[in-house]
Design a protein around this motif. Structure first.
Motif, PDB file in Angstrom:
ATOM      1  N   GLN A  39       0.804  -1.252  -0.087  1.00  0.00           N
ATOM      2  CA  GLN A  39       0.007  -0.131  -0.097  1.00  0.00           C
ATOM      3  C   GLN A  39       0.835   1.397  -0.147  1.00  0.00           C
ATOM      4  OE1 GLN A  39      -2.646  -0.430   3.432  1.00  0.00           O
ATOM      5  NE2 GLN A  39      -4.205  -1.379   2.136  1.00  0.00           N
ATOM      6  N   LEU A  40       2.055   1.259   0.666  1.00  0.00           N
ATOM      7  CA  LEU A  40       2.900   2.436   0.987  1.00  0.00           C
ATOM      8  C   LEU A  40       3.333   2.723  -0.350  1.00  0.00           C
ATOM      9  CD1 LEU A  40       4.422   1.924   4.336  1.00  0.00           C
ATOM     10  CD2 LEU A  40       2.713   3.667   3.857  1.00  0.00           C
ATOM     11  N   LEU A  41       3.927   1.417  -1.068  1.00  0.00           N
ATOM     12  CA  LEU A  41       4.520   1.697  -2.469  1.00  0.00           C
ATOM     13  C   LEU A  41       3.503   2.131  -3.678  1.00  0.00           C
ATOM     14  CD1 LEU A  41       6.762  -1.718  -2.318  1.00  0.00           C
ATOM     15  CD2 LEU A  41       7.674   0.601  -2.611  1.00  0.00           C
ATOM     16  N   ALA A  42       2.260   1.852  -3.573  1.00  0.00           N
ATOM     17  CA  ALA A  42       1.457   2.098  -4.491  1.00  0.00           C
ATOM     18  C   ALA A  42       1.118   3.584  -4.384  1.00  0.00           C
ATOM     19  CB  ALA A  42       0.066   1.206  -4.336  1.00  0.00           C
ATOM     20  N   ALA A  43       1.038   3.983  -2.985  1.00  0.00           N
ATOM     21  CA  ALA A  43       0.903   5.485  -2.594  1.00  0.00           C
ATOM     22  C   ALA A  43       1.983   6.438  -3.242  1.00  0.00           C
ATOM     23  CB  ALA A  43       0.384   5.829  -1.371  1.00  0.00           C
ATOM     24  N   ALA A  44       3.268   5.738  -2.800  1.00  0.00           N
ATOM     25  CA  ALA A  44       4.429   6.802  -3.308  1.00  0.00           C
ATOM     26  C   ALA A  44       4.463   6.547  -4.992  1.00  0.00           C
ATOM     27  CB  ALA A  44       5.725   6.078  -2.748  1.00  0.00           C
ATOM     28  N   VAL A  45       4.207   5.605  -5.712  1.00  0.00           N
ATOM     29  CA  VAL A  45       4.370   5.639  -6.971  1.00  0.00           C
ATOM     30  C   VAL A  45       3.266   6.420  -7.604  1.00  0.00           C
ATOM     31  CG1 VAL A  45       4.068   4.124  -8.942  1.00  0.00           C
ATOM     32  CG2 VAL A  45       5.662   3.459  -7.092  1.00  0.00           C
ATOM     33  N   SER A  46       2.089   6.605  -7.193  1.00  0.00           N
ATOM     34  CA  SER A  46       1.221   7.245  -7.646  1.00  0.00           C
ATOM     35  C   SER A  46       1.294   8.785  -7.312  1.00  0.00           C
ATOM     36  CB  SER A  46      -0.255   6.871  -7.028  1.00  0.00           C
ATOM     37  OG  SER A  46      -0.341   7.334  -5.721  1.00  0.00           O
ATOM     38  N   MET A  47       2.317   9.334  -6.398  1.00  0.00           N
ATOM     39  CA  MET A  47       2.326  10.539  -6.320  1.00  0.00           C
ATOM     40  C   MET A  47       3.395  11.024  -7.233  1.00  0.00           C
ATOM     41  SD  MET A  47       0.583  11.632  -3.521  1.00  0.00           S
ATOM     42  CE  MET A  47       1.444  13.145  -2.976  1.00  0.00           C
ATOM     43  N   PRO A  48       3.018  12.523  -7.903  1.00  0.00           N
ATOM     44  CA  PRO A  48       4.335  12.851  -8.833  1.00  0.00           C
ATOM     45  C   PRO A  48       5.426  13.219  -7.995  1.00  0.00           C
ATOM     46  CG  PRO A  48       2.336  14.438  -8.409  1.00  0.00           C
ATOM     47  CD  PRO A  48       2.149  13.225  -7.791  1.00  0.00           C
ATOM     48  N   GLN A  77      14.071  10.997  -3.744  1.00  0.00           N
ATOM     49  CA  GLN A  77      13.753  12.039  -3.431  1.00  0.00           C
ATOM     50  C   GLN A  77      14.452  12.622  -2.211  1.00  0.00           C
ATOM     51  OE1 GLN A  77       9.520  12.598  -2.420  1.00  0.00           O
ATOM     52  NE2 GLN A  77       8.960  11.659  -4.317  1.00  0.00           N
ATOM     53  N   SER A  78      14.431  13.731  -1.819  1.00  0.00           N
ATOM     54  CA  SER A  78      15.370  14.206  -0.863  1.00  0.00           C
ATOM     55  C   SER A  78      14.526  14.774   0.513  1.00  0.00           C
ATOM     56  CB  SER A  78      16.291  15.300  -1.265  1.00  0.00           C
ATOM     57  OG  SER A  78      15.773  16.300  -1.465  1.00  0.00           O
ATOM     58  N   ASP A  79      15.356  15.161   1.572  1.00  0.00           N
ATOM     59  CA  ASP A  79      14.836  15.858   2.835  1.00  0.00           C
ATOM     60  C   ASP A  79      14.351  17.129   2.427  1.00  0.00           C
ATOM     61  OD1 ASP A  79      15.347  13.557   4.477  1.00  0.00           O
ATOM     62  OD2 ASP A  79      17.280  14.444   4.947  1.00  0.00           O
ATOM     63  N   ALA A  80      14.787  17.545   1.384  1.00  0.00           N
ATOM     64  CA  ALA A  80      14.437  19.141   0.970  1.00  0.00           C
ATOM     65  C   ALA A  80      13.220  19.054   0.278  1.00  0.00           C
ATOM     66  CB  ALA A  80      15.354  19.667   0.363  1.00  0.00           C
ATOM     67  N   ALA A  81      12.838  17.835  -0.552  1.00  0.00           N
ATOM     68  CA  ALA A  81      11.619  17.974  -1.397  1.00  0.00           C
ATOM     69  C   ALA A  81      11.032  16.504  -1.391  1.00  0.00           C
ATOM     70  CB  ALA A  81      11.817  18.451  -2.737  1.00  0.00           C
ATOM     71  N   PRO A  84       4.567  13.335   0.951  1.00  0.00           N
ATOM     72  CA  PRO A  84       4.000  12.717   2.190  1.00  0.00           C
ATOM     73  C   PRO A  84       4.059  11.106   1.776  1.00  0.00           C
ATOM     74  CG  PRO A  84       2.839  14.601   1.825  1.00  0.00           C
ATOM     75  CD  PRO A  84       3.508  14.381   0.633  1.00  0.00           C
ATOM     76  N   ALA A  85       3.605  10.613   0.778  1.00  0.00           N
ATOM     77  CA  ALA A  85       3.637   9.050   0.613  1.00  0.00           C
ATOM     78  C   ALA A  85       5.066   8.778   0.638  1.00  0.00           C
ATOM     79  CB  ALA A  85       3.149   8.920  -0.857  1.00  0.00           C
ATOM     80  N   PHE A  86       5.873   9.514  -0.028  1.00  0.00           N
ATOM     81  CA  PHE A  86       7.470   8.848  -0.113  1.00  0.00           C
ATOM     82  C   PHE A  86       7.945   8.769   1.432  1.00  0.00           C
ATOM     83  CE2 PHE A  86      12.103   9.012  -0.419  1.00  0.00           C
ATOM     84  CZ  PHE A  86      12.124   8.257  -1.475  1.00  0.00           C
ATOM     85  N   ALA A  87       7.513   9.864   2.182  1.00  0.00           N
ATOM     86  CA  ALA A  87       7.961   9.966   3.459  1.00  0.00           C
ATOM     87  C   ALA A  87       7.639   8.792   4.494  1.00  0.00           C
ATOM     88  CB  ALA A  87       7.663  11.234   4.064  1.00  0.00           C
ATOM     89  N   ALA A  88       6.215   8.435   4.214  1.00  0.00           N
ATOM     90  CA  ALA A  88       5.591   7.246   4.943  1.00  0.00           C
ATOM     91  C   ALA A  88       6.281   6.080   4.435  1.00  0.00           C
ATOM     92  CB  ALA A  88       4.219   7.160   4.524  1.00  0.00           C
TER      93      ALA A  88
END
Length: 100
Positions: A39-48, A77-81, A84-88
């Protein structure tokens, strides 16, 4: 499916040069953990992905590579940009690898 986490940059960049990537095989996870990760992967992939304008000196950068059969997905991605999905997803992976 395998998930690889690479972290680089930041204030400790020199000490992280020889640090190996962390690799997770989802076949080794309990069913609930594998479902949560999916679920976390799907959310991160779907976010631009970020546009890279959030650069910061000494920010950590992360690459998460997902290999599912012949399909490879790379998220960077980086800490600067960071979305939320990637951070999760990153938080989940860091907790998992810390418990190893």
């Amino acid at each position: 499916m395998t998930v690889t986490l690479e972290a680089y940059g930041g204030l400790a960049a020199a000490s992280n040069l020889r640090r190996p990537s962390e690799v997770l095989d989802t076949d080794a996870l309990p069913e609930t953990a594998a479902a949560e990760l999916a679920q976390l992967l799907a959310a991160a992939v779907s976010m631009p992905q970020g546009d890279g304008t959030g650069r910061a000196r000494d920010a950590m950068s992360y690459t998460i590579t997902v290999q599912d059969g012949d399909r490879v997905t790379v998220l960077e991605q980086s800490d600067a940009a960071m979305t939320p999905a990637f951070a999760a997803l990153l938080t989940w992976l860091k907790k998992h690898f810390a418990q190893q």
